[in-house]
Design a protein around this motif. Structure first.
Motif, PDB file in Angstrom:
ATOM      1  N   ALA A 146     -80.474 -59.096 109.431  1.00  0.00           N
ATOM      2  CA  ALA A 146     -80.706 -59.412 110.843  1.00  0.00           C
ATOM      3  C   ALA A 146     -80.193 -60.802 111.195  1.00  0.00           C
ATOM      4  N   TYR A 147     -80.421 -61.762 110.313  1.00  0.00           N
ATOM      5  CA  TYR A 147     -79.986 -63.133 110.570  1.00  0.00           C
ATOM      6  C   TYR A 147     -78.467 -63.199 110.701  1.00  0.00           C
ATOM      7  N   ALA A 148     -77.760 -62.524 109.800  1.00  0.00           N
ATOM      8  CA  ALA A 148     -76.298 -62.532 109.838  1.00  0.00           C
ATOM      9  C   ALA A 148     -75.767 -61.847 111.090  1.00  0.00           C
ATOM     10  N   ARG A 149     -76.423 -60.811 111.523  1.00  0.00           N
ATOM     11  CA  ARG A 149     -75.943 -60.039 112.670  1.00  0.00           C
ATOM     12  C   ARG A 149     -76.333 -60.676 114.002  1.00  0.00           C
ATOM     13  N   LEU A 150     -77.551 -61.205 114.098  1.00  0.00           N
ATOM     14  CA  LEU A 150     -78.043 -61.727 115.370  1.00  0.00           C
ATOM     15  C   LEU A 150     -77.621 -63.168 115.642  1.00  0.00           C
ATOM     16  N   LYS A 151     -77.322 -63.919 114.570  1.00  0.00           N
ATOM     17  CA  LYS A 151     -76.800 -65.290 114.698  1.00  0.00           C
ATOM     18  C   LYS A 151     -77.623 -66.152 115.659  1.00  0.00           C
ATOM     19  N   PRO A 152     -78.830 -66.504 115.285  1.00  0.00           N
ATOM     20  CA  PRO A 152     -79.673 -67.300 116.191  1.00  0.00           C
ATOM     21  C   PRO A 152     -79.134 -68.711 116.403  1.00  0.00           C
ATOM     22  N   ARG A 153     -79.556 -69.284 117.512  1.00  0.00           N
ATOM     23  CA  ARG A 153     -79.252 -70.679 117.819  1.00  0.00           C
ATOM     24  C   ARG A 153     -80.336 -71.553 117.204  1.00  0.00           C
ATOM     25  N   ARG A 154     -79.943 -72.657 116.601  1.00  0.00           N
ATOM     26  CA  ARG A 154     -80.918 -73.580 116.018  1.00  0.00           C
ATOM     27  C   ARG A 154     -81.281 -74.637 117.053  1.00  0.00           C
ATOM     28  N   VAL A 155     -82.580 -74.814 117.269  1.00  0.00           N
ATOM     29  CA  VAL A 155     -83.072 -75.761 118.270  1.00  0.00           C
ATOM     30  C   VAL A 155     -84.050 -76.716 117.594  1.00  0.00           C
ATOM     31  N   SER A 156     -83.932 -77.993 117.869  1.00  0.00           N
ATOM     32  CA  SER A 156     -84.822 -79.001 117.306  1.00  0.00           C
ATOM     33  C   SER A 156     -85.999 -79.251 118.233  1.00  0.00           C
ATOM     34  N   TYR A 157     -87.190 -79.439 117.651  1.00  0.00           N
ATOM     35  CA  TYR A 157     -88.351 -79.827 118.453  1.00  0.00           C
ATOM     36  C   TYR A 157     -88.929 -81.158 117.987  1.00  0.00           C
ATOM     37  N   GLY A 158     -88.322 -81.766 116.947  1.00  0.00           N
ATOM     38  CA  GLY A 158     -88.830 -83.020 116.408  1.00  0.00           C
ATOM     39  C   GLY A 158     -87.739 -83.813 115.722  1.00  0.00           C
ATOM     40  N   ASP A 198     -85.431 -71.166 114.950  1.00  0.00           N
ATOM     41  CA  ASP A 198     -84.324 -70.243 115.176  1.00  0.00           C
ATOM     42  C   ASP A 198     -84.622 -69.512 116.482  1.00  0.00           C
ATOM     43  N   PHE A 199     -83.697 -69.591 117.421  1.00  0.00           N
ATOM     44  CA  PHE A 199     -83.918 -68.990 118.737  1.00  0.00           C
ATOM     45  C   PHE A 199     -83.001 -67.790 118.923  1.00  0.00           C
ATOM     46  N   TYR A 200     -83.636 -66.659 119.156  1.00  0.00           N
ATOM     47  CA  TYR A 200     -82.933 -65.399 119.372  1.00  0.00           C
ATOM     48  C   TYR A 200     -83.029 -65.053 120.854  1.00  0.00           C
ATOM     49  N   SER A 201     -81.888 -65.046 121.526  1.00  0.00           N
ATOM     50  CA  SER A 201     -81.873 -64.774 122.959  1.00  0.00           C
ATOM     51  C   SER A 201     -81.582 -63.301 123.233  1.00  0.00           C
ATOM     52  N   SER A 202     -82.328 -62.750 124.151  1.00  0.00           N
ATOM     53  CA  SER A 202     -82.073 -61.367 124.575  1.00  0.00           C
ATOM     54  C   SER A 202     -80.971 -61.312 125.626  1.00  0.00           C
ATOM     55  N   GLY A 203     -80.571 -62.494 126.125  1.00  0.00           N
ATOM     56  CA  GLY A 203     -79.570 -62.544 127.179  1.00  0.00           C
ATOM     57  C   GLY A 203     -80.140 -62.344 128.566  1.00  0.00           C
ATOM     58  N   ARG A 204     -81.434 -62.232 128.646  1.00  0.00           N
ATOM     59  CA  ARG A 204     -82.093 -61.974 129.930  1.00  0.00           C
ATOM     60  C   ARG A 204     -82.662 -63.267 130.500  1.00  0.00           C
ATOM     61  N   ALA A 264     -85.154 -56.055 121.829  1.00  0.00           N
ATOM     62  CA  ALA A 264     -84.886 -54.719 122.361  1.00  0.00           C
ATOM     63  C   ALA A 264     -85.585 -54.475 123.700  1.00  0.00           C
ATOM     64  N   ILE A 265     -86.692 -55.176 123.965  1.00  0.00           N
ATOM     65  CA  ILE A 265     -87.380 -54.988 125.247  1.00  0.00           C
ATOM     66  C   ILE A 265     -87.018 -56.079 126.254  1.00  0.00           C
ATOM     67  N   GLY A 266     -86.094 -56.972 125.865  1.00  0.00           N
ATOM     68  CA  GLY A 266     -85.638 -57.993 126.790  1.00  0.00           C
ATOM     69  C   GLY A 266     -86.327 -59.331 126.693  1.00  0.00           C
ATOM     70  N   ALA A 267     -87.041 -59.584 125.599  1.00  0.00           N
ATOM     71  CA  ALA A 267     -87.703 -60.871 125.396  1.00  0.00           C
ATOM     72  C   ALA A 267     -86.884 -61.740 124.439  1.00  0.00           C
ATOM     73  N   HIS A 268     -87.083 -63.042 124.516  1.00  0.00           N
ATOM     74  CA  HIS A 268     -86.502 -63.979 123.561  1.00  0.00           C
ATOM     75  C   HIS A 268     -87.509 -64.204 122.435  1.00  0.00           C
ATOM     76  N   VAL A 269     -87.019 -64.688 121.296  1.00  0.00           N
ATOM     77  CA  VAL A 269     -87.893 -64.966 120.156  1.00  0.00           C
ATOM     78  C   VAL A 269     -87.529 -66.314 119.539  1.00  0.00           C
ATOM     79  N   ALA A 270     -88.540 -67.147 119.291  1.00  0.00           N
ATOM     80  CA  ALA A 270     -88.377 -68.410 118.570  1.00  0.00           C
ATOM     81  C   ALA A 270     -89.195 -68.325 117.288  1.00  0.00           C
ATOM     82  N   ILE A 271     -88.539 -68.447 116.140  1.00  0.00           N
ATOM     83  CA  ILE A 271     -89.241 -68.409 114.856  1.00  0.00           C
ATOM     84  C   ILE A 271     -89.251 -69.830 114.295  1.00  0.00           C
ATOM     85  N   LEU A 272     -90.451 -70.356 114.089  1.00  0.00           N
ATOM     86  CA  LEU A 272     -90.626 -71.775 113.777  1.00  0.00           C
ATOM     87  C   LEU A 272     -90.383 -72.108 112.317  1.00  0.00           C
ATOM     88  N   ASP A 273     -89.810 -73.293 112.118  1.00  0.00           N
ATOM     89  CA  ASP A 273     -89.839 -73.955 110.821  1.00  0.00           C
ATOM     90  C   ASP A 273     -90.783 -75.140 110.922  1.00  0.00           C
TER      91      ASP A 273
END
Length: 298
Positions: free
Chosen positions: A49-61, A69-75, A106-115
């Motif tokens: 999934a990581y290789a296919r979806l290619k999330p954007r890396r975003v810093s919070y600190g 890792d930010f996964y955009s639904s494009g919506r 798949a339902i049109g939401a974005h996902v942020a998975i924290l480190d």
């Protein structure tokens, strides 16, 4: 456990448990012999999934680990699900859980998975980790528009030690600590977590976590129910350790007694690690309800 029937029980240290029973109740491997197999399935699914979806890396600190890792639904204006992973506070990275993003995309939401830091990297100081995940959610709230999301549609979910951290997120004093509105969260899914740290403090986890009276009080979500401002789903499996089952049942009961919007999901015949698979499955007992919570804001 099978050996409890033959061994001599020692002095009680928590409820009806002696030290070995309590230690076992906070050691998932004792109750989930297929742990390595479940993790192999997770790792394979997430690598793909990581290789296919290619999330954007975003810093919070300021430190490299303080990112997501930010996964955009494009919506535009979509809900954002913020996921906090487990691993006994010691292991795991955001990319290890990439596959969990897919049902929400798949339902049109974005996902942020924290480190965030591991407990070993912060010398056993759990408050450091709690501060990190709270700051991450505050950052996502403040930048929701830039991310293509909506501030009013931020959801959180977490499993195991990530369930504990997510519980701490849910009871955050957003106004006092961050100058944000009290209703930062639109909903939460807490899976197989720890919401009262006193028994954890008495277990062998105290060998690597510096529990104090102050952080047991501050970081036990069940002691701060007045801060809960969003609907909560609490979930666990019937094959989990007795303590993880009790923690979830009592947290649900306390939320219900406090008049909060809460739902309990008990997954039949699932152990601690299989619960995460039930979350990933859109037709499973957890996934169905968790997705419905977010879908209501699409």
């Amino acid at each position: 456990m099978a050996d409890d029937a033959v061994r001599e029980k020692g002095p009680l240290v928590w409820l009806d448990m002696d030290q070995k029973a309590l230690d076992d109740a906070y050691d998932q491997a004792v109750y989930a012999p297929n742990q390595s197999l479940v993790h192999r399935r997770r790792d394979a699914a997430s690598a793909e999934a990581y290789a296919r979806l290619k999330p954007r890396r975003v810093s919070y600190g300021a430190t490299p680990i303080e990112g997501f890792d930010f996964y955009s639904s494009g919506r535009s204006g979509a809900p954002i699900l913020v996921y906090t992973h487990g691993g006994a506070w010691r292991s795991g990275k955001a990319r290890d859980f990439a596959h969990l993003a897919e049902p929400y995309l798949a339902i049109g939401a974005h996902v942020a998975i924290l480190d965030f830091s591991s407990i070993d990297d912060v010398n056993g100081e759990l408050p450091v980790m709690v501060d990190q995940v709270r700051r991450a959610v505050a950052h996502i709230y403040k930048t929701a528009g830039e991310l293509g999301g909506d501030q009013a549609k931020i959801f959180v979910a977490g499993h195991s030690s990530g369930g504990h951290l997510t519980g701490c997120i849910v009871v955050t004093d957003w106004e006092g600590q961050f100058g944000l509105p009290g209703n930062v969260l639109a909903g939460a899914v807490l899976m197989s977590g720890m919401y009262e740290l006193e028994p954890v403090r008495r277990s062998k986890r105290s060998l690597y976590v510096k529990f104090t009276d102050e952080n047991v009080e501050a970081l036990s979500a069940i002691r701060h129910l007045d801060k809960v401002r969003c609907p909560v789903i609490v979930a666990f499996g019937t094959q989990e350790t007795p303590e993880f089952q009790r923690q979830s049942r009592e947290f649900h009961a306390a939320l219900e007694k406090a008049g909060k919007d809460v739902k309990l999901i008990v997954v039949e015949a699932a152990n601690h690690f299989e619960i995460q698979e039930a979350f990933h499955n859109p037709y499973g007992p957890i996934g169905r309800h968790a997705l419905a919570q977010v879908r209501a804001k699409i």
